[in-house]
Design a protein around this motif. Structure first.
Motif, mmCIF file in Angstrom:
data_model
loop_
_atom_site.group_PDB
_atom_site.id
_atom_site.type_symbol
_atom_site.label_atom_id
_atom_site.label_comp_id
_atom_site.label_asym_id
_atom_site.label_seq_id
_atom_site.Cartn_x
_atom_site.Cartn_y
_atom_site.Cartn_z
ATOM 1 N N TRP A 9 0.824 -1.210 0.000
ATOM 2 C CA TRP A 9 0.000 0.000 0.000
ATOM 3 C C TRP A 9 0.861 1.265 0.000
ATOM 4 O O TRP A 9 0.569 2.227 -0.717
ATOM 5 C CB TRP A 9 -0.955 0.019 1.195
ATOM 6 N N ASP A 10 1.908 1.260 0.812
ATOM 7 C CA ASP A 10 2.793 2.426 0.847
ATOM 8 C C ASP A 10 3.454 2.661 -0.508
ATOM 9 O O ASP A 10 3.509 3.791 -1.004
ATOM 10 C CB ASP A 10 3.870 2.242 1.914
ATOM 11 N N ARG A 11 3.953 1.588 -1.097
ATOM 12 C CA ARG A 11 4.606 1.694 -2.403
ATOM 13 C C ARG A 11 3.599 2.132 -3.465
ATOM 14 O O ARG A 11 3.907 2.962 -4.325
ATOM 15 C CB ARG A 11 5.224 0.342 -2.758
ATOM 16 N N CYS A 12 2.390 1.630 -3.372
ATOM 17 C CA CYS A 12 1.342 1.962 -4.324
ATOM 18 C C CYS A 12 0.967 3.449 -4.243
ATOM 19 O O CYS A 12 0.890 4.133 -5.266
ATOM 20 C CB CYS A 12 0.122 1.095 -4.041
ATOM 21 N N LEU A 13 0.737 3.933 -3.046
ATOM 22 C CA LEU A 13 0.349 5.338 -2.881
ATOM 23 C C LEU A 13 1.476 6.280 -3.276
ATOM 24 O O LEU A 13 1.240 7.314 -3.918
ATOM 25 C CB LEU A 13 -0.088 5.585 -1.443
ATOM 26 N N ALA A 14 2.713 5.932 -2.933
ATOM 27 C CA ALA A 14 3.849 6.778 -3.303
ATOM 28 C C ALA A 14 4.032 6.796 -4.817
ATOM 29 O O ALA A 14 4.250 7.862 -5.416
ATOM 30 C CB ALA A 14 5.115 6.282 -2.617
ATOM 31 N N ASP A 15 3.925 5.644 -5.458
ATOM 32 C CA ASP A 15 4.081 5.562 -6.908
ATOM 33 C C ASP A 15 2.984 6.342 -7.622
ATOM 34 O O ASP A 15 3.249 7.078 -8.577
ATOM 35 C CB ASP A 15 4.063 4.095 -7.336
ATOM 36 N N THR A 16 1.748 6.200 -7.139
ATOM 37 C CA THR A 16 0.638 6.925 -7.747
ATOM 38 C C THR A 16 0.797 8.438 -7.567
ATOM 39 O O THR A 16 0.532 9.205 -8.491
ATOM 40 C CB THR A 16 -0.699 6.453 -7.153
ATOM 41 N N ALA A 17 1.245 8.859 -6.399
ATOM 42 C CA ALA A 17 1.447 10.297 -6.163
ATOM 43 C C ALA A 17 2.542 10.856 -7.066
ATOM 44 O O ALA A 17 2.386 11.943 -7.648
ATOM 45 C CB ALA A 17 1.800 10.536 -4.695
ATOM 46 N N VAL A 18 3.630 10.118 -7.227
ATOM 47 C CA VAL A 18 4.726 10.590 -8.085
ATOM 48 C C VAL A 18 4.272 10.666 -9.531
ATOM 49 O O VAL A 18 4.528 11.652 -10.235
ATOM 50 C CB VAL A 18 5.958 9.673 -7.931
ATOM 51 N N LYS A 19 3.588 9.645 -10.009
ATOM 52 C CA LYS A 19 3.142 9.632 -11.402
ATOM 53 C C LYS A 19 2.090 10.716 -11.670
ATOM 54 O O LYS A 19 2.109 11.351 -12.717
ATOM 55 C CB LYS A 19 2.608 8.254 -11.771
ATOM 56 N N THR A 20 1.196 10.931 -10.731
ATOM 57 C CA THR A 20 0.187 11.978 -10.898
ATOM 58 C C THR A 20 0.827 13.358 -10.899
ATOM 59 O O THR A 20 0.481 14.216 -11.722
ATOM 60 C CB THR A 20 -0.880 11.881 -9.795
ATOM 61 N N CYS A 57 -0.553 -0.480 -9.307
ATOM 62 C CA CYS A 57 -1.080 -1.000 -8.042
ATOM 63 C C CYS A 57 -1.828 -2.305 -8.261
ATOM 64 O O CYS A 57 -1.671 -3.251 -7.490
ATOM 65 C CB CYS A 57 -2.017 0.009 -7.391
ATOM 66 N N GLN A 58 -2.646 -2.362 -9.305
ATOM 67 C CA GLN A 58 -3.351 -3.600 -9.599
ATOM 68 C C GLN A 58 -2.373 -4.737 -9.844
ATOM 69 O O GLN A 58 -2.554 -5.842 -9.343
ATOM 70 C CB GLN A 58 -4.223 -3.429 -10.837
ATOM 71 N N HIS A 59 -1.348 -4.459 -10.620
ATOM 72 C CA HIS A 59 -0.356 -5.495 -10.915
ATOM 73 C C HIS A 59 0.372 -5.929 -9.648
ATOM 74 O O HIS A 59 0.609 -7.117 -9.437
ATOM 75 C CB HIS A 59 0.644 -4.987 -11.950
ATOM 76 N N ASP A 60 0.705 -4.986 -8.801
ATOM 77 C CA ASP A 60 1.435 -5.303 -7.576
ATOM 78 C C ASP A 60 0.594 -6.142 -6.618
ATOM 79 O O ASP A 60 1.097 -7.080 -6.008
ATOM 80 C CB ASP A 60 1.882 -4.011 -6.891
ATOM 81 N N PHE A 61 -0.696 -5.836 -6.492
ATOM 82 C CA PHE A 61 -1.543 -6.588 -5.573
ATOM 83 C C PHE A 61 -1.939 -7.957 -6.125
ATOM 84 O O PHE A 61 -2.218 -8.871 -5.380
ATOM 85 C CB PHE A 61 -2.796 -5.797 -5.209
ATOM 86 N N ARG A 62 -1.980 -8.111 -7.437
ATOM 87 C CA ARG A 62 -2.336 -9.394 -8.030
ATOM 88 C C ARG A 62 -1.130 -10.297 -8.242
ATOM 89 O O ARG A 62 -1.286 -11.434 -8.640
ATOM 90 C CB ARG A 62 -3.016 -9.183 -9.376
ATOM 91 N N LEU A 63 0.060 -9.813 -7.992
ATOM 92 C CA LEU A 63 1.285 -10.548 -8.284
ATOM 93 C C LEU A 63 1.324 -11.936 -7.653
ATOM 94 O O LEU A 63 1.685 -12.894 -8.329
ATOM 95 C CB LEU A 63 2.504 -9.725 -7.867
ATOM 96 N N PRO A 64 0.950 -12.129 -6.384
ATOM 97 C CA PRO A 64 1.014 -13.486 -5.839
ATOM 98 C C PRO A 64 -0.002 -14.439 -6.459
ATOM 99 O O PRO A 64 0.132 -15.639 -6.360
ATOM 100 C CB PRO A 64 0.705 -13.315 -4.355
ATOM 101 N N TYR A 65 -1.020 -13.891 -7.115
ATOM 102 C CA TYR A 65 -2.090 -14.720 -7.647
ATOM 103 C C TYR A 65 -1.911 -15.040 -9.128
ATOM 104 O O TYR A 65 -2.732 -15.725 -9.703
ATOM 105 C CB TYR A 65 -3.440 -14.043 -7.433
ATOM 106 N N LEU A 66 -0.849 -14.527 -9.740
ATOM 107 C CA LEU A 66 -0.620 -14.810 -11.146
ATOM 108 C C LEU A 66 -0.143 -16.251 -11.315
ATOM 109 O O LEU A 66 0.644 -16.761 -10.522
ATOM 110 C CB LEU A 66 0.430 -13.864 -11.726
ATOM 111 N N ILE A 67 -0.627 -16.864 -12.328
ATOM 112 C CA ILE A 67 -0.192 -18.218 -12.638
ATOM 113 C C ILE A 67 0.722 -18.134 -13.849
ATOM 114 O O ILE A 67 0.324 -17.671 -14.920
ATOM 115 C CB ILE A 67 -1.397 -19.126 -12.953
ATOM 116 N N HIS A 68 1.964 -18.534 -13.656
ATOM 117 C CA HIS A 68 2.934 -18.467 -14.732
ATOM 118 C C HIS A 68 3.021 -19.831 -15.410
ATOM 119 O O HIS A 68 3.119 -20.860 -14.762
ATOM 120 C CB HIS A 68 4.309 -18.073 -14.198
#
Length: 75
Positions: A9-20, A57-68
């Motif tokens: 969450w911290d990484r997501c909010l910081a990344d979104t703030a920087v990009k915005t 953020c979506q990619h980061d939160f779904r990362l453990p659920y991806l099936i490779h």
């Protein structure tokens, strides 16, 4: 697990703030120098930054659920 979720969450909010903020800055520069101080480049740049942050953020939160998998070629 909770610590990892908090870090995401911290990484997501910081990344979104920087990009915005970057999109906002680029939109302001384009508005001032090329588009005669219209407001649509500012909104467009901010929207692009917000959308890119949301997508990351979506990619980061779904990362453990991806099936490779791997592609198997027919011989």
């Amino acid at each position: 697990m909770a610590d990892e979720h908090g870090r995401k969450w911290d990484r997501c909010l910081a990344d979104t703030a920087v990009k915005t903020a970057t999109g906002l800055g680029v939109g302001i520069l384009l508005s001032v120098f090329f588009f005669k101080r219209r407001t649509w480049p500012i909104s467009l740049g901010s929207g692009f930054g917000l959308g890119m942050g949301y997508s990351n953020c979506q990619h980061d939160f779904r990362l453990p659920y991806l099936i490779h998998g791997r592609m198997v070629k027919d011989q």
